[in-house]
Design an enzyme around this catalytic site. Structure first.
Site, PDB file in Angstrom:
ATOM      1  N   HIS A  66       0.848  -1.194   0.000  1.00 38.34           N
ATOM      2  CA  HIS A  66       0.000   0.000   0.000  1.00 38.34           C
ATOM      3  C   HIS A  66       0.881   1.241   0.000  1.00 38.34           C
ATOM      4  O   HIS A  66       2.093   1.158   0.115  1.00 38.34           O
ATOM      5  CB  HIS A  66      -0.979   0.008   1.186  1.00 38.34           C
ATOM      6  CG  HIS A  66      -0.362   0.232   2.526  1.00 38.34           C
ATOM      7  ND1 HIS A  66      -1.049   0.752   3.598  1.00 38.34           N
ATOM      8  CD2 HIS A  66       0.883   0.008   2.999  1.00 38.34           C
ATOM      9  CE1 HIS A  66      -0.272   0.836   4.653  1.00 38.34           C
ATOM     10  NE2 HIS A  66       0.906   0.384   4.317  1.00 38.34           N
ATOM     11  N   CYS A  78       5.873   6.126   4.691  1.00 42.42           N
ATOM     12  CA  CYS A  78       4.725   5.342   4.211  1.00 42.42           C
ATOM     13  C   CYS A  78       3.994   5.993   3.043  1.00 42.42           C
ATOM     14  O   CYS A  78       3.040   5.434   2.522  1.00 42.42           O
ATOM     15  CB  CYS A  78       3.756   5.036   5.356  1.00 42.42           C
ATOM     16  SG  CYS A  78       4.466   3.903   6.560  1.00 42.42           S
ATOM     17  N   HIS A 101       4.951   0.356  -0.346  1.00 42.25           N
ATOM     18  CA  HIS A 101       5.682  -0.615   0.460  1.00 42.25           C
ATOM     19  C   HIS A 101       4.703  -1.708   0.885  1.00 42.25           C
ATOM     20  O   HIS A 101       3.512  -1.610   0.612  1.00 42.25           O
ATOM     21  CB  HIS A 101       6.303   0.062   1.692  1.00 42.25           C
ATOM     22  CG  HIS A 101       5.282   0.641   2.633  1.00 42.25           C
ATOM     23  ND1 HIS A 101       4.546   1.778   2.343  1.00 42.25           N
ATOM     24  CD2 HIS A 101       4.843   0.208   3.837  1.00 42.25           C
ATOM     25  CE1 HIS A 101       3.719   2.029   3.344  1.00 42.25           C
ATOM     26  NE2 HIS A 101       3.868   1.085   4.261  1.00 42.25           N
ATOM     27  N   HIS A 112       3.537  -5.081   3.768  1.00 45.41           N
ATOM     28  CA  HIS A 112       3.555  -5.640   5.118  1.00 45.41           C
ATOM     29  C   HIS A 112       3.156  -7.107   5.075  1.00 45.41           C
ATOM     30  O   HIS A 112       2.394  -7.529   4.206  1.00 45.41           O
ATOM     31  CB  HIS A 112       2.557  -4.904   6.020  1.00 45.41           C
ATOM     32  CG  HIS A 112       2.875  -3.470   6.230  1.00 45.41           C
ATOM     33  ND1 HIS A 112       3.889  -3.030   7.046  1.00 45.41           N
ATOM     34  CD2 HIS A 112       2.312  -2.350   5.712  1.00 45.41           C
ATOM     35  CE1 HIS A 112       3.932  -1.704   7.034  1.00 45.41           C
ATOM     36  NE2 HIS A 112       2.980  -1.268   6.216  1.00 45.41           N
ATOM     37  N   HIS A 168      -1.061 -10.456  -1.631  1.00 47.84           N
ATOM     38  CA  HIS A 168      -0.227 -10.072  -2.767  1.00 47.84           C
ATOM     39  C   HIS A 168      -0.915  -9.063  -3.682  1.00 47.84           C
ATOM     40  O   HIS A 168      -0.709  -9.059  -4.898  1.00 47.84           O
ATOM     41  CB  HIS A 168       0.262 -11.308  -3.531  1.00 47.84           C
ATOM     42  CG  HIS A 168       1.337 -12.028  -2.781  1.00 47.84           C
ATOM     43  ND1 HIS A 168       1.051 -12.913  -1.768  1.00 47.84           N
ATOM     44  CD2 HIS A 168       2.671 -11.959  -2.878  1.00 47.84           C
ATOM     45  CE1 HIS A 168       2.178 -13.373  -1.269  1.00 47.84           C
ATOM     46  NE2 HIS A 168       3.178 -12.810  -1.918  1.00 47.84           N
ATOM     47  N   GLU A 185       0.305  -5.054  11.606  1.00 45.96           N
ATOM     48  CA  GLU A 185       1.032  -4.575  10.431  1.00 45.96           C
ATOM     49  C   GLU A 185       2.522  -4.917  10.535  1.00 45.96           C
ATOM     50  O   GLU A 185       3.161  -5.255   9.539  1.00 45.96           O
ATOM     51  CB  GLU A 185       0.829  -3.062  10.338  1.00 45.96           C
ATOM     52  CG  GLU A 185       1.493  -2.396   9.179  1.00 45.96           C
ATOM     53  CD  GLU A 185       1.139  -0.928   9.121  1.00 45.96           C
ATOM     54  OE1 GLU A 185       0.000  -0.609   8.732  1.00 45.96           O
ATOM     55  OE2 GLU A 185       2.007  -0.098   9.453  1.00 45.96           O
TER      56      GLU A 185
END
Length: 149
Positions: free
Chosen positions: A16, A25, A29, A31, A75, A136
Site C-alpha cells: 500500500h 509510508c 511498500h 507488510h 499479494h 502490520e
C-alpha cells in the site's frame, strides 16, 4: 448456556501507499499482515448436529475470512481511489498486477473497519463478530471491537 469467544488467525502479504502522508509510508511498500478474527456465540447443544459443541466450525470461519479478506488482499497493492495514486494503480493493473482501489486511506485502522464490515455480512445470524486485530508489523497493530461500535 455460556457465551464463548473463538479466534482464528490469518496471514497475508499486502502492499500500500498513504497518499499525502509526511513520512516513509507515502512510498509504495508492503507488510506481512496478521489478522486475528474473534467471534462470540453459544456452543451448539443439539447432539445430533455434526457441529455439536462448537460456536462455529473453524473451517466455516476460515472460509468466510479467506473469501472476503485473504484471497482478495494477499499479494495485492491497495490505494485510495480518491487520490492521484489512481494513476499508478491503473498503470499497475494494465501490467497485470493485482490492485485494490478503496474509498479510504489504506491504513491499518481503516482496513480493519473495512474487514469488520465484510466479515459481519457473512456470519450466521447466531454468531457475532467480537473483535479483529490487524497486525502490520511485529509491534504495530489496529484493533476493532464490536462493543466500541
Amino acid at each position: 448456556m455460556s457465551k464463548i469467544r473463538i479466534t482464528k488467525q490469518f496471514s497475508f502479504e499486502t502492499g500500500h501507499a498513504l497518499y499525502g502522508y509526511d513520512g516513509k509510508c507515502k512510498n509504495v511498500h508492503g507488510h506481512s499482515y496478521k489478522l486475528s478474527v474473534t467471534v462470540i456465540g453459544t456452543p451448539i447443544l443439539d447432539n445430533s448436529n455434526v457441529k455439536f459443541g462448537m460456536v462455529i466450525d473453524f473451517t466455516d470461519l476460515k472460509k468466510i475470512v479467506k473469501e472476503e479478506i485473504v484471497d482478495n488482499f494477499d499479494h495485492a497493492t491497495v490505494f485510495n481511489k480518491n487520490t492521484p495514486h489512481v494513476e499508478l494503480a491503473n498503470e499497475l493493473s494494465s501490467r497485470g498486477h493485482h490492485v485494490i482501489l478503496v474509498n479510504y486511506q489504506p491504513t491499518s485502522e481503516n482496513m480493519v473497519i473495512d474487514f469488520a464490515l465484510k466479515i459481519q455480512n457473512r456470519l450466521p445470524s447466531n454468531i457475532q463478530l467480537h473483535s479483529l486485530k490487524l497486525q502490520e508489523t511485529e509491534s504495530s497493530f489496529a484493533e476493532w471491537f464490536a462493543s466500541d461500535n
